[in-house]
Design an enzyme around this catalytic site. Sequence first.
Site, mmCIF file in Angstrom:
data_model
loop_
_atom_site.group_PDB
_atom_site.id
_atom_site.type_symbol
_atom_site.label_atom_id
_atom_site.label_comp_id
_atom_site.label_asym_id
_atom_site.label_seq_id
_atom_site.Cartn_x
_atom_site.Cartn_y
_atom_site.Cartn_z
ATOM 1 N N SER A 39 -19.431 8.443 21.763
ATOM 2 C CA SER A 39 -20.248 9.591 22.174
ATOM 3 C C SER A 39 -21.609 9.206 22.740
ATOM 4 O O SER A 39 -22.237 10.006 23.427
ATOM 5 C CB SER A 39 -20.443 10.567 21.013
ATOM 6 O OG SER A 39 -21.301 10.031 20.042
ATOM 7 N N LYS A 82 -27.251 10.844 17.974
ATOM 8 C CA LYS A 82 -27.357 11.637 19.208
ATOM 9 C C LYS A 82 -28.764 11.532 19.769
ATOM 10 O O LYS A 82 -29.686 11.057 19.122
ATOM 11 C CB LYS A 82 -27.038 13.119 18.940
ATOM 12 C CG LYS A 82 -25.702 13.372 18.274
ATOM 13 C CD LYS A 82 -24.526 13.009 19.142
ATOM 14 C CE LYS A 82 -23.219 13.215 18.372
ATOM 15 N NZ LYS A 82 -22.099 12.585 19.006
#
Length: 178
Positions: A39, A82
Site C-alpha cells: 500500500s 500511511k
Amino acid sequence: MKSIIKELLSWLLFIIIVVAASWAVVTFVGQRTQVSGSSMETTLSDGDQLIVDKISYRFRDPKRYEIVVFPYKYEANTYYIKRIIGLPGETIQIANGCVYINGQRLDEDYGNELMENAGLAEEPVTLGADEYFVLGDNRNNSQDSRAANVGVIHRDELLGRAWVRIWPFSDFGVIRHE
C-alpha cells in the site's frame, strides 16, 4: 559467600536497569515495525523494517505528507502505515481520481496513479479538531481513510511517524516525508 551474593545482586540490578531502559525506549522513544503489503509502494516496500519515532508528536502536531503508523482498530498487534493528506479542520473530497482539500486540488505526486475508488471521500469529509485523513501511496491498493474499516485517524491513535528504514541495508536511511 558475601562476595557471591553481592555479585549476584549487582548482576540482578544491572539486568533490571537494562530491562527498564529498554521498556522506556520502546514505550516513549522508538519502536521497530515491519511494512506488510504494497500500500505504500514505491516509498516503502513489503518487508521493509522501520524505526517509528514516538517522540515528535509529543512536542508538535503531525504535518501533511508525513508517513505515520497507527493501530488497526479491528485486529490486535496490527499497524497501518500511511501518509497524512488531510489535517484537522479541512474538508477532503476525492473526485475524478484526485484529492481536493477545501475545494482546491491537492498538488502532490505521492499517489502512483489516479484513484479508481473515492470510497468515503466521494462526498466531502470534514475533519474534526483532532482528525487526520490518510492515504497509502499505492492508492488503488490501499486500505486507508477512504475505507469504512479505517476511516479518519484521531491524533491519540497515532503511534508515531516512520523515521528510519533499517532493512534492507541497501535502503538504510532516514525516510523523507516531503
